[in-house]
Design a protein around this motif. Structure first.
Motif, mmCIF file in Angstrom:
data_model
loop_
_atom_site.group_PDB
_atom_site.id
_atom_site.type_symbol
_atom_site.label_atom_id
_atom_site.label_comp_id
_atom_site.label_asym_id
_atom_site.label_seq_id
_atom_site.Cartn_x
_atom_site.Cartn_y
_atom_site.Cartn_z
ATOM 1 N N SER A 2 0.835 -1.195 0.000
ATOM 2 C CA SER A 2 0.000 0.000 0.000
ATOM 3 C C SER A 2 0.872 1.247 0.000
ATOM 4 N N SER A 3 0.380 2.252 -0.667
ATOM 5 C CA SER A 3 1.135 3.495 -0.799
ATOM 6 C C SER A 3 0.834 4.393 0.391
ATOM 7 N N LYS A 4 1.831 5.178 0.788
ATOM 8 C CA LYS A 4 1.609 6.114 1.886
ATOM 9 C C LYS A 4 0.893 7.368 1.385
ATOM 10 N N PHE A 5 0.721 7.465 0.068
ATOM 11 C CA PHE A 5 0.086 8.630 -0.533
ATOM 12 C C PHE A 5 -1.353 8.314 -0.904
ATOM 13 N N GLN A 6 -2.182 9.345 -0.894
ATOM 14 C CA GLN A 6 -3.593 9.192 -1.256
ATOM 15 C C GLN A 6 -3.844 9.758 -2.649
ATOM 16 N N ARG A 7 -5.058 9.548 -3.155
ATOM 17 C CA ARG A 7 -5.429 10.056 -4.483
ATOM 18 C C ARG A 7 -5.825 11.528 -4.366
ATOM 19 N N THR A 9 -7.706 14.960 -5.227
ATOM 20 C CA THR A 9 -8.956 15.467 -5.790
ATOM 21 C C THR A 9 -8.722 16.885 -6.301
ATOM 22 N N ASP A 12 -8.159 19.151 -3.395
ATOM 23 C CA ASP A 12 -6.782 19.053 -2.918
ATOM 24 C C ASP A 12 -5.853 19.900 -3.795
ATOM 25 N N LYS A 42 0.718 15.102 1.816
ATOM 26 C CA LYS A 42 0.540 13.634 1.723
ATOM 27 C C LYS A 42 0.262 13.151 0.302
ATOM 28 N N PHE A 43 0.855 13.840 -0.679
ATOM 29 C CA PHE A 43 0.806 13.405 -2.074
ATOM 30 C C PHE A 43 2.235 13.263 -2.563
ATOM 31 N N SER A 44 2.462 12.349 -3.498
ATOM 32 C CA SER A 44 3.813 12.152 -4.013
ATOM 33 C C SER A 44 4.238 13.337 -4.873
ATOM 34 N N SER A 47 2.865 12.916 -8.382
ATOM 35 C CA SER A 47 1.453 13.244 -8.594
ATOM 36 C C SER A 47 1.239 14.755 -8.557
#
Length: 158
Positions: A2-7, A9, A12, A42-44, A47
């Motif tokens: 699992s990635s530590k980053f979220q998707r 929006t 965001d 909290k995004f890469s 991204s």
């Protein structure tokens, strides 16, 4: 895994851009890196960089910080006026493109109507050509399309 980053929006994305704009004005100090942004939002990095508006806001903030930090109110006022002028110019361009789009749609409806009147389906005409087929040159295409920018002929004059 699992990635530590979220998707991300759209909300965001706008929040990150607002924060970067504040950063450009010196609100958060003089150090700005993608790693700091990753930790904060909290995004890469990838991204965030993939979003053109975020990348542009980051570049502006970095440039602003490298130029010595906070911009004077006079410079900000000038920038605001420049941006207002640019926005007005873009509104005029957008209006022009919207008018052209309406004319093109009307023209396309007319062409599609006449194609059907000849007993041909639009789908028979609007399809890819063989990859080795020589299409008309850019100049020839421009000349052909220029005709479509003219006013639509009235009925009976076609």
């Amino acid at each position: 895994m699992s990635s530590k980053f979220q998707r991300m929006t759209e909300v965001d994305e706008q929040r990150i851009i607002r924060e970067l704009n504040k950063w450009a004005l010196g609100h958060f100090g003089s150090k700005l890196t993608w790693a700091i942004l990753e930790d904060r939002f909290k995004f890469s990095r990838q991204s965030m960089q993939a979003k053109p508006q975020i990348k542009a806001a980051y570049d502006v903030a970095k440039q602003s910080l490298s130029n010595g930090g906070v911009t004077s109110k006079e410079d900000l006022g000038k920038t605001v006026e420049e941006l207002k002028t640019e926005i007005e110019s873009l509104k005029i361009q957008l209006n022009s493109f919207q008018e052209k789009e309406i004319k093109w749609k009307k023209r396309w409806q007319q062409i599609a109507y006449h194609i059907r009147q000849k007993g041909i389906q639009v789908s028979d005409v609007d399809k890819p050509v063989h990859p080795k087929t020589a299409l008309p040159s850019h100049t020839t295409t421009e000349k052909t399309l220029k005709e479509f920018d003219k006013e639509i002929p009235l009925s009976g004059r076609i």
